[in-house]
Design an enzyme around this catalytic site. Sequence first.
Site, mmCIF file in Angstrom:
data_model
loop_
_atom_site.group_PDB
_atom_site.id
_atom_site.type_symbol
_atom_site.label_atom_id
_atom_site.label_comp_id
_atom_site.label_asym_id
_atom_site.label_seq_id
_atom_site.Cartn_x
_atom_site.Cartn_y
_atom_site.Cartn_z
ATOM 1 N N PHE A 191 0.846 -1.190 0.000
ATOM 2 C CA PHE A 191 0.000 0.000 0.000
ATOM 3 C C PHE A 191 0.884 1.244 0.000
ATOM 4 C CE2 PHE A 191 -2.962 3.102 1.814
ATOM 5 C CZ PHE A 191 -4.067 2.866 1.014
ATOM 6 N N ASP B 158 3.231 -3.708 9.618
ATOM 7 C CA ASP B 158 1.921 -3.100 9.427
ATOM 8 C C ASP B 158 0.902 -4.240 9.456
ATOM 9 O OD1 ASP B 158 -0.460 -2.278 8.181
ATOM 10 O OD2 ASP B 158 0.564 -0.688 7.087
ATOM 11 N N TYR C 249 -10.159 0.865 11.299
ATOM 12 C CA TYR C 249 -11.415 1.045 10.543
ATOM 13 C C TYR C 249 -11.677 -0.067 9.539
ATOM 14 C CZ TYR C 249 -8.164 3.508 7.332
ATOM 15 O OH TYR C 249 -7.116 3.857 6.525
ATOM 16 N N LYS C 250 -10.778 -1.055 9.463
ATOM 17 C CA LYS C 250 -11.009 -2.176 8.548
ATOM 18 C C LYS C 250 -11.683 -3.314 9.326
ATOM 19 C CE LYS C 250 -7.355 -0.520 5.557
ATOM 20 N NZ LYS C 250 -5.907 -0.440 5.329
ATOM 21 N N ARG D 95 -11.218 -6.585 -5.467
ATOM 22 C CA ARG D 95 -11.012 -7.158 -4.133
ATOM 23 C C ARG D 95 -12.357 -7.435 -3.493
ATOM 24 N NH1 ARG D 95 -7.525 -3.641 -0.020
ATOM 25 N NH2 ARG D 95 -9.413 -2.379 -0.252
#
Length: 417
Positions: free
Chosen positions: A131, A202, A227-228, A376
């Site tokens: 990312f 991460d 938030y995932k 995804r």
Amino acid sequence: MSPAPLPTDLNGIRRLDRDDRLAGFRAEFELPADVIYLDGNSLGALPKAAKAIARRTVEQEWSQGLVRSWNDAGWYDMPRRLGAKVAALVGAGPDEVVMTDATGIDLFKVVAAALALRPDRDVVVMEGSNFPTNNYSVQGLIRLLGDRHQVRFVEAARLIDAITDDVAVVCLTHVHYKFGHIHDMAAITERAHTVGALTAWDVCHSAGALPVDLNGCGADFAVGCTYKYLNGGPGAPAFLFAASRHHGQAWQPLTGWWSHAEPFAFERDYRPAPGIAQMLSGTQPVLSMAVAEAGLDIAARAPIEQVRQKSMRLGDLFLALVADSCEEHGFRVACPQDAQQRGSQVSLSHPHAYSIMRALIDCGVIGDFRAPDVMRFGLTPLYLRYEDIYDAVQVLQEVMDTETWRRPEYAQRLAVT
Ligand SMILES: *Cc1c(COP(=O)(O)O)cnc(C)c1O
């Protein structure tokens, strides 16, 4: 013991849902009726309990408590208190994690601290396809430090060999955001330590989705998102882990008053707080942080081994159904086929991935698109049913069979994909 083979017929799939020990969690989330939500790896669903927290925080703590709420409602302690809740989910001690800032900012802090602990080395190993904000964050740090360091970008297959004795920090994302492969955190950390390097992990796509054992793996530093898979809400603060053996050894450089030894002494000069508090910087978004606790409390009650088992089966089912029903439509599986190697998502690539995803979303199946050609589908065992996967693949097949995706409006790029 390996689980029974997966049924792909509707009756068998409904049986999986009937036998699902996590099924009860779905009622704790608010989901739109006409949507199959396969994007919880980007923004998790709303826990119903979060609404009550939001109301209380605004209508009582802010409205009535005003500035007193920093003490009376525990606002000031939230980064530490919620950090301890996250710690329990990622194999860390309660005093090794704070919830604060954004993932990219936290990564900047921990990599800076790690570089300070390895002053005679100048290489940071990263996976180039990761990312991008992680790359940008480290590149910005290196520039600020006078371009004395360099990033060694490598891809998964060559990682171990790239970790040599000039490396200061190995900075990797445990589960790849696009392709979903899992790095062996224990083996890579061990390799890093063998050559004298530190690790900064991460865990954005691991926390809440699969077992993470930071201390068991000997990790030095880590960051992650709430938030995932932790369902903390849009823009919810991230978390930062620093192993206790590194506390007091090096500064993170965003030295605001919340990381001072005595914030309310209002001294002129900086003195670092002892312990994990040195990783803080300044005032936190209280509303976002308060709301995020609802998702953390749900995660604390969900046995992570069960979450992982269901996640692997949801992914296997998705891939099996796509192989059965969409064979002639030109999809390529872009994530590991082997569930053990795969995080909590499946990825398919297709030359028209963007248009197909837009058409799917219009039909109520929400996944996302990652450039240049990846679709995804996030798998969130706490609020997805096996039957949702069946229905989603039915819709995918229909979008392909009818060529709905060819409508010109689906080729127009939106600002957020
Ligand atoms: C989601 C994600 C981020 C998000 O970073 P923000 O600072 O919250 O914008 C960062 N890194 C990875 C690997 C991610 O998956």
